[in-house]
Write an enzyme that holds these catalytic residues in place. Structure first.
Site, PDB file in Angstrom:
ATOM      1  N   HIS A   1       0.791  -1.231   0.000  1.00 29.64           N
ATOM      2  CA  HIS A   1       0.000   0.000   0.000  1.00 29.64           C
ATOM      3  C   HIS A   1       0.822   1.278   0.000  1.00 29.64           C
ATOM      4  O   HIS A   1       0.337   2.322  -0.393  1.00 29.64           O
ATOM      5  CB  HIS A   1      -1.080  -0.063   1.066  1.00 29.64           C
ATOM      6  CG  HIS A   1      -2.142  -0.994   0.608  1.00 29.64           C
ATOM      7  ND1 HIS A   1      -2.056  -2.348   0.833  1.00 29.64           N
ATOM      8  CD2 HIS A   1      -3.217  -0.798  -0.186  1.00 29.64           C
ATOM      9  CE1 HIS A   1      -3.075  -2.929   0.226  1.00 29.64           C
ATOM     10  NE2 HIS A   1      -3.791  -2.023  -0.393  1.00 29.64           N
TER      11      HIS A   1
ATOM     12  N   ASP B   1      -4.823  -9.306  -4.574  1.00 29.34           N
ATOM     13  CA  ASP B   1      -5.028 -10.324  -3.548  1.00 29.34           C
ATOM     14  C   ASP B   1      -5.243 -11.698  -4.160  1.00 29.34           C
ATOM     15  O   ASP B   1      -4.803 -12.698  -3.601  1.00 29.34           O
ATOM     16  CB  ASP B   1      -6.224  -9.944  -2.655  1.00 29.34           C
ATOM     17  CG  ASP B   1      -5.800  -8.960  -1.573  1.00 29.34           C
ATOM     18  OD1 ASP B   1      -4.760  -9.218  -0.942  1.00 29.34           O
ATOM     19  OD2 ASP B   1      -6.473  -7.944  -1.392  1.00 29.34           O
TER      20      ASP B   1
ATOM     21  N   GLU C   1     -11.492 -11.784  -4.967  1.00 33.34           N
ATOM     22  CA  GLU C   1     -10.053 -11.680  -4.735  1.00 33.34           C
ATOM     23  C   GLU C   1      -9.527 -12.803  -3.851  1.00 33.34           C
ATOM     24  O   GLU C   1      -8.387 -12.755  -3.407  1.00 33.34           O
ATOM     25  CB  GLU C   1      -9.698 -10.308  -4.165  1.00 33.34           C
ATOM     26  CG  GLU C   1     -10.464  -9.910  -2.925  1.00 33.34           C
ATOM     27  CD  GLU C   1     -10.080  -8.513  -2.422  1.00 33.34           C
ATOM     28  OE1 GLU C   1      -9.065  -7.951  -2.865  1.00 33.34           O
ATOM     29  OE2 GLU C   1     -10.815  -7.992  -1.564  1.00 33.34           O
TER      30      GLU C   1
ATOM     31  N   CYS D   1      -9.909  -4.687 -11.154  1.00 26.31           N
ATOM     32  CA  CYS D   1      -9.448  -3.430 -10.566  1.00 26.31           C
ATOM     33  C   CYS D   1      -8.083  -3.588  -9.893  1.00 26.31           C
ATOM     34  O   CYS D   1      -7.596  -2.657  -9.267  1.00 26.31           O
ATOM     35  CB  CYS D   1     -10.478  -2.862  -9.607  1.00 26.31           C
ATOM     36  SG  CYS D   1     -10.791  -3.927  -8.196  1.00 26.31           S
TER      37      CYS D   1
HETATM   38  C1  PEP Z   1      -6.807  -6.157  -5.173  1.00 22.43           C
HETATM   39  O1  PEP Z   1      -6.658  -6.914  -4.217  1.00 22.43           O
HETATM   40  O2  PEP Z   1      -6.485  -6.453  -6.342  1.00 22.43           O
HETATM   41  C2  PEP Z   1      -7.406  -4.827  -4.995  1.00 22.43           C
HETATM   42  C3  PEP Z   1      -7.752  -4.097  -6.041  1.00 22.43           C
HETATM   43  O3  PEP Z   1      -7.557  -4.354  -3.736  1.00 22.43           O
HETATM   44  P1  PEP Z   1      -6.353  -3.883  -2.793  1.00 22.43           P
HETATM   45  O4  PEP Z   1      -5.134  -3.705  -3.643  1.00 22.43           O
HETATM   46  O5  PEP Z   1      -6.794  -2.618  -2.162  1.00 22.43           O
HETATM   47  O6  PEP Z   1      -6.238  -5.016  -1.833  1.00 22.43           O
HETATM   48 MG    MG Z   2      -7.585  -6.576  -2.315  1.00 25.07          MG
END
Ligand code: PEP
Ligand code: MG
Length: 586
Positions: A190, A455, A431, A502
């Protein structure tokens, strides 16, 4: 020259600002009885000095990051005012421990107590304790002050640190820091996502940069190539500057595609949405050419904070994004807190945070917290085409429970006489392998699906997405991942639901090509990648993508899948020398 993970693009040149925000080693030191009063006085002086410093930092954080973020530091001042804690340290000094050792021992014990605390909010206090632990020891040991806030404006420094916790991130002065380099982290951790949101070039996963650098070296940070070059020659700096100019030109050239219709050469219409991580990004994301928001991550409203944002604050944050996008759809995901997105710091408070009490699990177990968010979303729903998405879903029961809470949230708003929209579409992130394999069983309970490949790859391959040592094993083109995505596409098609991707995968030209071939018609990408992905879509045929994907599905390894895809992608691009010339394509 350090090679790491390219996490946020851009090339910058500046001095290294080394930030070692770690608990320093403290040697055992015994003191004589008659030195005890002086040691106690030294402890108090250090704690006082730490408090003065925290007040300064708090004022600066308020200026750069906002009042809510600055409140993190209040909790740290409270630790320094804790009479019980002070008494315990004094009593340890009276047992002939030097002030720094006494402080260290008591803080270690305190942190362990909090880390094991059954109440999650108290476990989260560990990061405040750690910050205080580091700060006071730094003073007692006479070490240099490493606060990132200390960097003077205009120094154009490259911050090099082990890991960037949210509490450090909110202190960053954008007029002083021009790039970030960390030992830990990967493209999908993140810090990387946040750096991209802030538009700060970043290279992560450098492993040992903080131990090998002394600080103040001149360096070039190339966030596109993932390189930190230390003490470059003038000639090399000139070459990096030229490369930076080429990147800026390429970016400008791509801007022409921002508003183009994303339609393949054989007429297949793809939808390109943007991911929005911070409300402050809304306006720029809205002009990126995105046709809506495919994922608004809401946990950055929480990360780095001590208290959850209340309903009104959340409502304002959501409304800002929705209004920026006018009548375009905006998918807002409920809190995906946990894993490496913790309210106060990235400090792990569970043995397996990624398999732990996070995201929808935490929200369902804390209905008051969850319903506050749902009420804010239902109210914001009056401003546009808003859809609610649930993260980390494993079973249909979770969706049903969330829906029940949504109804309760609506009833609460009705009772208050507040305007809201009660019929917002509810969708889920796919995910986890569990949700992927059983995606068809969700069809009747949800209105849309979005594949979170970050994920999905992590859980399918059992590879921690944030672990720099495993970065080369995090392979979204592994046949298992491609087959799962293919399966989800079938389920989405059969259900007639909108299905998007996404995860970060969708922002990568080669992988976007593969996803179109697997059947995806909606891609949600980083705002900076909207124009690029549109250009890719307009340069290929869906037919070529299908052939390439079919071949990749049969490849035995990720490397072989990638090789075949690349060959077919380059062929599909034909004479498009711009795309063929992009790093990592030809
Ligand atoms: C993912 O897991 O691909 C996602 C889009 O969510 P995050 O990256 O916030 O876990
Ligand atoms: Mg995720």
């Amino acid at each position: 020259m350090f090679q790491g993970v390219p996490a946020s693009p851009g090339i910058v040149v500046g001095p290294v600002r080394l930030l070692r925000w770690e608990v320093p080693d403290v040697r055992h030191r015994v003191i004589e009885d008659d030195a005890i009063p002086a040691e106690i006085a030294r402890l108090h002086a250090a704690m006082e000095q730490a408090k003065v410093r925290l007040h300064q930092i708090r004022a600066r954080a308020e200026q750069y990051a906002g009042a809510e973020e600055a409140a993190i530091f209040d909790a740290q001042v409270l630790v320094l005012d804790d009479a019980e804690l002070i008494a315990e340290i004094e009593s340890t000094i009276r047992q002939n421990y030097a002030a720094e050792k006494a402080f260290d021992l008591v803080m270690i014990e305190r942190r362990q107590q909090f880390a094991r605390h059954p109440h999650a909010l108290l476990r989260e206090r560990v990061s405040d304790l750690t910050d205080v632990h580091i700060r006071v020891l730094t003073i007692l040991l006479g070490l240099g002050d490493h606060d990132p806030v200390d960097v003077p404006k205009g120094s154009n420094a490259i911050l090099v640190t082990h890991d960037l916790t949210p509490s450090l991130t909110v202190q960053l002065d954008r007029d002083a820091i021009i790039g970030i380099a960390t030992d830990a982290g990967t493209r999908t951790s993140h810090v990387a996502i946040l750096a991209r949101s802030l538009g700060l070039p970043a290279v992560l996963g450098l492993r040992d940069a903080t131990t090998l650098l002394a600080g103040a070296e001149r360096a070039v940070l190339d966030g596109t190539a993932g390189v930190l070059a230390v003490n470059p020659t003038d000639l090399e700096v000139e070459e990096y500057r030229r490369q930076a100019r080429r990147e800026a030109e390429a970016h400008a050239e791509l801007r022409q595609f921002a508003l183009a219709e994303p339609i393949t050469k054989d007429g297949v219409r793809i939808t390109v949405y943007a991911n929005v991580d911070l409300p402050e990004e809304a306006e720029s994301a809205a002009t990126s050419g995105a046709e809506g928001v495919g994922l608004m991550r809401t946990e950055f409203l929480v990360v780095g904070r001590n208290v959850m944002p209340d309903e009104d604050e959340q409502y304002r944050a959501y409304a800002r994004v929705i209004q920026a996008f006018g009548d375009r759809p905006v998918v807002i995901r409920t809190f995906d807190v946990g894993g490496d997105k913790l309210p106060s710091s990235g400090f792990p408070t569970e043995p397996n945070p990624f398999l732990g009490w996070r995201a929808i699990r935490m929200c369902l177990d804390q209905p008051d917290l969850f319903k506050t968010q749902l009420r804010a979303l239902l109210r914001a729903g009056t401003h546009g085409d808003v859809r609610i998405m649930l993260p980390l879903i494993v079973t249909v029961d979770e969706v049903r429970q969330a829906r029940t809470l949504m109804t309760e949230a609506a009833d609460e708003l009705t009772a208050r006489g507040v305007r809201f929209r009660g019929d917002l579409p509810l969708g889920v992130m796919i995910e986890t392998p569990a949700a992927a394999v059983s995606a068809d069983s969700f069809a009747r309970d949800v209105s849309f699906f979005s594949i979170g490949t970050n994920d999905l790859v992590q859980y399918t391959l059992a590879v921690d997405r944030g672990n720099a040592n495993l970065a080369s094993r995090f392979t979204p083109l592994h046949p298992s991942v491609l087959r799962l995505i293919h399966l989800i596409c079938d389920a989405g098609l059969a259900a007639g639901h909108e299905l998007s991707v996404c995860g970060e995968m969708a922002s990568d030209p080669l992988m976007a090509f593969a996803l179109i071939g697997l059947g995806l018609r909606v891609l949600s990408v980083a705002p900076r990648s909207v124009a690029l992905v549109k250009r890719v879509i307009r340069s290929v045929t869906a037919e070529a993508a299908v052939q390439a994907a079919l071949e990749a599905l049969e490849a035995p390894t990720a490397a072989m899948a990638e090789q075949g895809l690349r060959r077919r992608f380059v062929a599909a691009l034909g004479g498009d020398s711009f795309l063929r010339g992009l790093p990592g394509i030809a």
